[in-house]
Design a protein around this motif. Structure first.
Motif, PDB file in Angstrom:
ATOM      1  N   GLY A 131     -17.761  24.883  54.307  1.00 29.84           N
ATOM      2  CA  GLY A 131     -18.623  23.752  54.621  1.00 29.84           C
ATOM      3  C   GLY A 131     -18.007  22.422  54.247  1.00 29.84           C
ATOM      4  O   GLY A 131     -18.152  21.432  54.978  1.00 29.84           O
ATOM      5  N   THR A 134     -15.281  21.698  56.796  1.00 26.38           N
ATOM      6  CA  THR A 134     -15.904  21.432  58.092  1.00 26.38           C
ATOM      7  C   THR A 134     -16.497  20.027  58.139  1.00 26.38           C
ATOM      8  O   THR A 134     -16.331  19.305  59.131  1.00 26.38           O
ATOM      9  N   ALA A 135     -17.180  19.621  57.077  1.00 20.95           N
ATOM     10  CA  ALA A 135     -17.796  18.294  57.047  1.00 20.95           C
ATOM     11  C   ALA A 135     -16.744  17.195  57.096  1.00 20.95           C
ATOM     12  O   ALA A 135     -16.908  16.188  57.802  1.00 20.95           O
ATOM     13  N   ALA A 138     -15.157  17.106  60.589  1.00 18.14           N
ATOM     14  CA  ALA A 138     -16.114  16.658  61.606  1.00 18.14           C
ATOM     15  C   ALA A 138     -16.148  15.143  61.727  1.00 18.14           C
ATOM     16  O   ALA A 138     -16.467  14.604  62.799  1.00 18.14           O
ATOM     17  N   ALA A 143     -12.133  20.409  63.746  1.00 15.96           N
ATOM     18  CA  ALA A 143     -12.656  21.544  62.982  1.00 15.96           C
ATOM     19  C   ALA A 143     -11.573  22.581  62.775  1.00 15.96           C
ATOM     20  O   ALA A 143     -10.598  22.658  63.520  1.00 15.96           O
ATOM     21  N   ALA A 150     -21.492  28.171  55.201  1.00 10.36           N
ATOM     22  CA  ALA A 150     -20.784  27.022  54.636  1.00 10.36           C
ATOM     23  C   ALA A 150     -20.292  27.263  53.215  1.00 10.36           C
ATOM     24  O   ALA A 150     -19.271  26.710  52.803  1.00 10.36           O
ATOM     25  N   SER A 317     -20.991  21.011  63.042  1.00 12.04           N
ATOM     26  CA  SER A 317     -21.225  21.328  61.632  1.00 12.04           C
ATOM     27  C   SER A 317     -22.690  21.662  61.348  1.00 12.04           C
ATOM     28  O   SER A 317     -23.000  22.317  60.339  1.00 12.04           O
TER      29      SER A 317
END
Length: 472
Positions: A131, A134-135, A138, A143, A150, A317
């Protein structure tokens, strides 16, 4: 140091000498991180892993600050005969992130992350969660194709393969690893890639923690912006379940689905009269043009009158909000397998087994694979099950401190009902199920290749708390 009970690394070898107080103090002083001992206030919290059924008591926990700390910890452990457990996110299904009487190398403080949006690369240390990466990616419309939850650490997720919401379009997590920083069983720090130590680079892409401790990955990023995704709740009929598998197979590669047969929980989007009823909860992501995404979802919506429809344009996300419940610590039992297909008779069997579970805290997960994942040659990475078609996982959850036996009995009953249809297993979804099951995770010669690499780089099986492939 009577509290320490070091273990021999080799059967029949003399028991190594326990560290003296002076040796332990010198080791702690050599670290940029810290050592946590059983008498420390932070010990009980620090020894916890995600699955509460594993309540183990390591002799020391090393919260490392860099690769040098990891290398020093490996050398210290082998010198004094401590079993080594490695913890990234702590989600191992067999509790490999902890140990009784051994040394835990806790990677959770390794949070370094650098993203090059123009070069589409990310340098990510293995204390990060999926997570978190990914954040950060993003923010640039990029990605890494991670898994479905996450809170899972990128260390174990990546080295095991990584099957997630982008698998059919972009492949597995391991398909996007460009390089890694790796600590070996003799305490060296190596950079591995296609040109440098290519055998180790092959092994860490699906072979789990068998050949070393990864402290940093370099990932190739993919462009992912707004997607058509979310959750669709349908009545869990056998026709709907079997139809879902057919529709997912026929869908364009841009659409990846991860679905659950489960009892409807009391959530705001579930009508009160439906709570407790069996439902098919379809989660998915369509990564492509939004209009085409709505069209791709149409056959899924047509499988039944929706109980709830939360599918629409969203940031990629945001899909993790649907699996947030998986971040909570608790007990769990999982049995999983790959299979060629899921027929109407199989779907009937799943419905019957769910209704016979005796607990609402059970679910059967179904992932239809293929697409980009299948277009990689089986021998390209240690994850060799490129021809896997459908992944099924029976899951039973229970409260912290509760008896695991009923959960284990149900997941075993489900597995046994499908035993004749099993075509291998995903290593990241494998518990403590014996060597033949581990072998089945590495077909097409991958098991034998891993064993050969293990012999070269870890002949004493220092790294054995994993889905272990012993040295050849």
């Amino acid at each position: 140091m009577e509290a320490f009970r070091p273990r021999s690394l080799d059967a029949g070898a003399p028991l190594p000498t326990a560290p003296t107080s002076a040796e332990l103090a010198a080791f702690a002083a050599s670290l940029s991180g810290s050592v946590i001992l059983p008498d420390d206030v932070a010990y009980d919290e620090s020894r916890e892993v995600h699955n509460s059924r594993f309540d183990r008591r390591p002799e020391l926990i090393v919260r490392v600050a860099d690769a040098d700390d990891v290398a020093g910890s490996v050398r210290f452990a082998t010198r004094h005969g401590f079993e080594i457990a490695v913890r990234s996110g702590g989600h191992s299904l067999k509790g490999d992130g902890t140990t009784d009487g051994g040394l835990v190398i806790d990677l959770s403080a390794l949070k370094g992350l650098l993203i090059d949006p123009e070069g589409r690369l990310a340098w990510a240390q293995t204390g990060l969660t999926a997570g978190e990466v990914t954040a950060a990616a993003a923010a640039h419309g990029l990605a890494v194709p991670f898994g479905d939850t996450a809170s899972v650490g990128i260390g174990g997720l990546t080295t095991g393969g990584g099957i997630g919401f982008l698998a059919r379009k972009h492949g597995l997590t391991v398909d996007h690893v460009a390089a890694a920083e790796l600590v070996t069983a003799d305490g060296r720090i190596l950079t591995v890639d296609e040109e440098h130590h290519p055998d180790l680079f092959w092994a860490i892409r699906g072979g789990g923690g068998n050949v070393g401790i990864v402290t940093r990955f370099v990932y190739r990023l993919v462009e992912v912006g707004m997607v058509v995704g979310g959750g669709l709740a349908l009545p869990a009929t056998a026709d709907a379940i079997a139809g879902l598998v057919r529709a997912a197979r026929e869908a364009p590669d841009e659409l990846t689905l991860i679905s659950y047969v489960m009892f409807a929980p009391p959530l705001p989007f579930i009508p009160a009269e439906r709570v407790g009823q069996l439902m098919l909860f379809v989660l998915g992501v369509y990564d492509g043009e939004l209009d085409a995404g709505q069209a791709a979802w149409a056959p899924i919506r047509a499988l039944g009158e929706p109980i709830a429809d939360l599918v629409g344009p969203m940031p990629y996300s945001a899909i993790h909000q649907f699996t947030d419940a998986g971040t909570a610590r608790g007990g769990g039992s999982i049995r999983s397998w790959f299979t060629d297909d899921l027929t109407i008779a199989d779907a009937d069997c799943i419905v019957a087994l769910m209704r016979d579970a005796g607990s609402p805290a059970v679910m059967t997960q179904i992932r239809v694979l293929g697409g980009a994942m299948a277009r990689v040659a089986p021998g390209a990475t240690a994850f060799s099950q490129r021809d896997a078609s459908v992944l099924v996982a029976a899951m039973s959850l229970f409260e912290v401190g509760a008896d695991a036996a009923p959960a284990d009995a149900w997941t075993t009953r489900v597995f046994d009902a499908f035993a004749a249809r099993v075509r291998g297993v995903y290593a990241n979804f494998l518990g403590d199920e014996g060597q033949e099951r581990i072998r089945s995770a590495y077909p097409h010669g991958a098991y034998e290749t891993l064993a050969s690499i293990k012999r070269r780089h870890d002949p004493r099986n220092v790294f054995r708390l994993n889905q272990n492939v012993p040295p050849a």
